[in-house]
Design a protein around this motif. Structure first.
Motif, mmCIF file in Angstrom:
data_model
loop_
_atom_site.group_PDB
_atom_site.id
_atom_site.type_symbol
_atom_site.label_atom_id
_atom_site.label_comp_id
_atom_site.label_asym_id
_atom_site.label_seq_id
_atom_site.Cartn_x
_atom_site.Cartn_y
_atom_site.Cartn_z
ATOM 1 N N PRO A 52 -11.239 5.920 2.515
ATOM 2 C CA PRO A 52 -11.683 7.444 2.081
ATOM 3 C C PRO A 52 -11.101 7.683 0.549
ATOM 4 N N PHE A 53 -10.420 7.067 0.096
ATOM 5 C CA PHE A 53 -9.919 6.995 -1.486
ATOM 6 C C PHE A 53 -11.260 6.707 -2.364
ATOM 7 N N ALA A 54 -11.835 5.553 -1.772
ATOM 8 C CA ALA A 54 -12.836 4.836 -2.548
ATOM 9 C C ALA A 54 -14.095 5.487 -2.630
ATOM 10 N N PHE A 110 0.789 -1.273 -0.171
ATOM 11 C CA PHE A 110 -0.086 -0.023 -0.084
ATOM 12 C C PHE A 110 0.799 1.368 -0.028
ATOM 13 N N ASP A 111 1.710 1.404 0.903
ATOM 14 C CA ASP A 111 2.630 2.585 0.868
ATOM 15 C C ASP A 111 3.479 2.717 -0.463
ATOM 16 N N SER A 112 3.866 2.002 -0.917
ATOM 17 C CA SER A 112 4.511 1.775 -2.271
ATOM 18 C C SER A 112 3.474 2.426 -3.410
ATOM 19 N N LEU A 113 2.373 2.732 -3.348
ATOM 20 C CA LEU A 113 1.531 3.270 -4.262
ATOM 21 C C LEU A 113 1.504 4.504 -4.214
ATOM 22 N N PHE A 114 2.311 5.258 -3.446
ATOM 23 C CA PHE A 114 2.462 6.839 -3.447
ATOM 24 C C PHE A 114 3.865 7.135 -3.514
ATOM 25 N N ASP A 115 3.864 8.552 -3.951
ATOM 26 C CA ASP A 115 5.347 8.931 -4.333
ATOM 27 C C ASP A 115 5.674 9.754 -2.977
ATOM 28 N N SER A 116 6.748 10.377 -3.112
ATOM 29 C CA SER A 116 7.250 11.002 -2.026
ATOM 30 C C SER A 116 6.477 12.086 -1.337
ATOM 31 N N ASN A 117 5.737 12.813 -2.206
ATOM 32 C CA ASN A 117 4.692 13.655 -1.455
ATOM 33 C C ASN A 117 3.464 13.021 -1.173
ATOM 34 N N VAL A 149 1.061 11.427 -3.221
ATOM 35 C CA VAL A 149 0.307 11.400 -4.275
ATOM 36 C C VAL A 149 0.338 9.909 -4.873
ATOM 37 N N MET A 150 -0.735 9.518 -4.986
ATOM 38 C CA MET A 150 -1.093 8.231 -5.639
ATOM 39 C C MET A 150 -0.294 7.991 -7.046
ATOM 40 N N ILE A 151 0.561 7.178 -7.283
ATOM 41 C CA ILE A 151 1.161 7.158 -8.563
ATOM 42 C C ILE A 151 0.300 6.651 -9.793
ATOM 43 N N ASP A 152 -0.363 5.590 -9.852
ATOM 44 C CA ASP A 152 -1.045 5.204 -10.911
ATOM 45 C C ASP A 152 -2.626 5.305 -10.103
ATOM 46 N N GLN A 153 -3.272 6.382 -10.527
ATOM 47 C CA GLN A 153 -4.610 6.536 -9.918
ATOM 48 C C GLN A 153 -5.579 5.562 -10.511
ATOM 49 N N GLU A 154 -5.644 5.284 -12.094
ATOM 50 C CA GLU A 154 -6.325 4.496 -12.781
ATOM 51 C C GLU A 154 -6.167 3.103 -12.583
ATOM 52 N N LEU A 155 -5.011 2.807 -12.360
ATOM 53 C CA LEU A 155 -4.595 1.221 -11.917
ATOM 54 C C LEU A 155 -5.184 0.829 -10.462
ATOM 55 N N PHE A 156 -4.885 1.785 -9.666
ATOM 56 C CA PHE A 156 -5.720 1.826 -8.321
ATOM 57 C C PHE A 156 -7.253 1.399 -8.366
#
Length: 173
Positions: free
Chosen positions: A71-73, A36-43, A45-52
């Motif tokens: 909360p994202f869903a 889960f934590d690796s889905l976000f960049d250093s700020n 922000v979710m890296i690949d929103q569509e894939l998520f």
């Protein structure tokens, strides 16, 4: 006899079309706690929103991260939000919730008596909350904190969305 064969033929065509449609649906890997934590960049922000979104929709997520994913869903957090923006959202939501709980706690009997929709909503909330999933530990006893929290939340929603108020069954959601 011909009519039966014709119905069977059309049914077979429909079933084949459904099978073909299903076979084209891509499969996605479940969103896991470990990644889960690796889905976000250093700020943050979710890296690949569509894939998520696709992974969550098609395959779900681990139960341990539901509180992070929901909360994202449901759109509380925009998928492109940063950690800092989400923290501001959390502060705002906590403030709004506190304001609503304060409003609920200060409702007078006179106000309830005058406001038919609110009176009805509060009555049904108390009845429904008492019947909520009694097999769950949080709701087994009327003095349990789960029942108090549920009732409080439902009353807050009545204040938040007075047009709707409370509808029977919201306690189960």
């Amino acid at each position: 006899m011909i009519l039966i064969r014709l119905k069977h033929f059309f049914l077979q065509i429909k079933l084949e079309a459904i099978d073909q449609y299903i076979s084209k649906i891509p499969s996605y890997k479940k969103v896991t706690n470990e990644e889960f934590d690796s889905l976000f960049d250093s700020n943050g922000v979710m890296i690949d929103q569509e894939l998520f979104k696709k992974r969550l929709f098609h395959s779900g997520c681990d139960e341990q991260i539901l509180s992070k994913v929901i909360p994202f869903a449901v759109g509380v957090y925009p998928l492109n939000s940063t950690c800092e923006e989400r923290e501001k959202i959390n502060v705002r939501i906590k403030y709004e919730y506190k304001r609503l709980t304060d409003q609920v706690s200060t409702i007078s009997k006179k106000q309830i008596k005058r406001h038919r929709k609110l009176r009805e909503s509060l009555r049904v909330i108390n009845q429904d909350a008492d019947r909520t999933d009694r097999l769950q530990n949080a709701f087994k006893d009327s003095k349990k904190p789960g029942l108090f929290m549920l009732t409080s939340l439902l009353k807050c929603y009545c204040m938040y969305n007075q047009q709707i108020g409370y509808l029977q069954g919201m306690n189960d959601m």
